[in-house]
Scaffold this active site. Structure first.
Site, PDB file in Angstrom:
ATOM      1  N   ASP A  15     -44.292 -23.710  43.464  1.00  0.00           N
ATOM      2  CA  ASP A  15     -43.132 -23.566  44.342  1.00  0.00           C
ATOM      3  C   ASP A  15     -42.346 -22.347  43.894  1.00  0.00           C
ATOM      4  OD1 ASP A  15     -41.189 -24.396  46.350  1.00  0.00           O
ATOM      5  OD2 ASP A  15     -39.889 -24.950  44.698  1.00  0.00           O
ATOM      6  N   SER A  16     -41.373 -21.956  44.724  1.00  0.00           N
ATOM      7  CA  SER A  16     -40.541 -20.798  44.382  1.00  0.00           C
ATOM      8  C   SER A  16     -39.596 -21.110  43.224  1.00  0.00           C
ATOM      9  CB  SER A  16     -39.728 -20.371  45.602  1.00  0.00           C
ATOM     10  OG  SER A  16     -38.922 -21.458  46.039  1.00  0.00           O
ATOM     11  N   CYS A  78     -44.231 -25.346  48.541  1.00  0.00           N
ATOM     12  CA  CYS A  78     -43.201 -24.478  49.112  1.00  0.00           C
ATOM     13  C   CYS A  78     -43.454 -24.394  50.614  1.00  0.00           C
ATOM     14  CB  CYS A  78     -43.303 -23.097  48.466  1.00  0.00           C
ATOM     15  SG  CYS A  78     -42.232 -21.867  49.222  1.00  0.00           S
ATOM     16  N   GLU A 158     -30.677 -25.472  43.201  1.00  0.00           N
ATOM     17  CA  GLU A 158     -31.012 -24.745  41.969  1.00  0.00           C
ATOM     18  C   GLU A 158     -29.856 -24.798  40.955  1.00  0.00           C
ATOM     19  OE1 GLU A 158     -33.794 -22.728  40.905  1.00  0.00           O
ATOM     20  OE2 GLU A 158     -35.012 -23.430  42.576  1.00  0.00           O
ATOM     21  N   CYS A 190     -38.101 -28.129  53.380  1.00  0.00           N
ATOM     22  CA  CYS A 190     -38.059 -27.290  52.184  1.00  0.00           C
ATOM     23  C   CYS A 190     -38.058 -28.266  51.028  1.00  0.00           C
ATOM     24  CB  CYS A 190     -36.785 -26.450  52.170  1.00  0.00           C
ATOM     25  SG  CYS A 190     -36.519 -25.594  50.598  1.00  0.00           S
ATOM     26  N   HIS A 192     -36.875 -28.110  48.192  1.00  0.00           N
ATOM     27  CA  HIS A 192     -35.611 -28.202  47.450  1.00  0.00           C
ATOM     28  C   HIS A 192     -34.696 -29.279  48.064  1.00  0.00           C
ATOM     29  CE1 HIS A 192     -36.635 -24.271  45.681  1.00  0.00           C
ATOM     30  NE2 HIS A 192     -35.660 -24.482  44.816  1.00  0.00           N
TER      31      HIS A 192
END
Length: 271
Positions: A15-16, A78, A158, A190, A192
């Site tokens: 993932d990013s 992702c 994040e 997403c 996240h």
């Protein structure tokens, strides 16, 4: 040359940033015997604001990092890469099976919706690609899809701002147009976003079913391993091998916060 993977070979996930930990968590719950490799490209997060050319280059580099560890399967945790560069991952990893979160999430949303009105939230790149809407209408032509980008959700996740006033206000702002369309299903497009699930769920209200593409892709991985007789046989759940491209300390903190468990060592790799 790469060895042929066995059932005991690891499963690679990338993932990013920290978002793919939602996939790692879902995989651990569903497949506790599997050895999981995780790479978070924390040096270059977020992907959702980058151009397609850049995203495709990153996707290839991330795949190659996982391939060094000879996995038996790669999961693209992702959505931005799933939407814009899944073919790059498939080509780089060939002949290994590759699973993307996007298709798994879209399929589950179609199964769950009752009024055929589905909302999608994702990064700018994922929403602009229209990949979710395409996958959903392909599976169910009479379903209406309403999409909105939520670019601030990734930095909030994040930063570990999981349930505070700013996150609640931003969620209210982002979700209002979708809720006005009378959606009964909302896809967290997403990886996240499930980190912020509590706030999103509260904002959407009890009438909206939340689709976590991380859980959907874990279910699909489990089915695929079963069908190909590639399930690992271990008595103890193995410790995941974690890799990041920057800030391992920050990643450790977020890992503890989200996974609710002590952290294995985090390896710093160069991209």
């Amino acid at each position: 040359m790469h060895r042929t993977p066995t059932s005991q070979s690891p499963i690679g996930i990338f993932d990013s940033g920290v978002g793919g930990l939602t996939v790692l968590k879902a995989m651990q719950k569903l497949l506790p015997s599997e050895q999981l490799l995780y790479f978070g490209d924390t040096a270059r997060v977020p992907y959702g604001t980058k151009s397609q050319v850049t995203i495709r280059r990153y996707a290839e580099e991330d795949t190659r990092i996982l391939l060094r560890h000879q996995p038996k399967m790669i999961i693209v945790a992702c959505n931005t890469v799933s939407a814009l560069a899944l073919d790059v991952v498939e080509k780089t990893a060939d002949p290994l099976p590759v699973l993307g979160v996007l298709e798994a999430g879209a399929d589950l949303a179609v199964k769950i919706t009752r009024n055929r009105r589905i909302g999608i939230i994702g990064t700018q790149a994922t929403i602009c690609s229209n990949a979710y809407a395409r996958a959903i209408t392909e599976a169910s032509p009479d379903t209406e899809v309403f999409s909105t980008p939520c670019p601030l959700f990734v930095p909030l996740a994040e930063e570990g701002m999981l349930n505070n006033e700013a996150t609640r206000l931003i969620a209210g702002e982002y979700l209002a147009p979708l809720l006005a369309e009378g959606i009964d299903t909302l896809v967290l497009g997403c990886t996240h976003y499930p980190i912020l699930r509590t706030v999103i769920e509260k904002t959407a209200g009890p009438g909206v079913h939340i689709i976590d593409s991380a859980e959907a892709v874990a279910a699909r991985a489990a089915a695929m391993l079963q069908n190909s007789a590639m399930e690992a046989a271990r008595t103890e759940p193995p410790v995941p091998h974690l890799m990041v491209s920057d800030l391992p300390q920050k990643f450790s903190t977020l890992y503890r916060l989200f996974m609710n468990t002590s952290i294995p060592d985090v390896e710093l790799v160069e991209v």
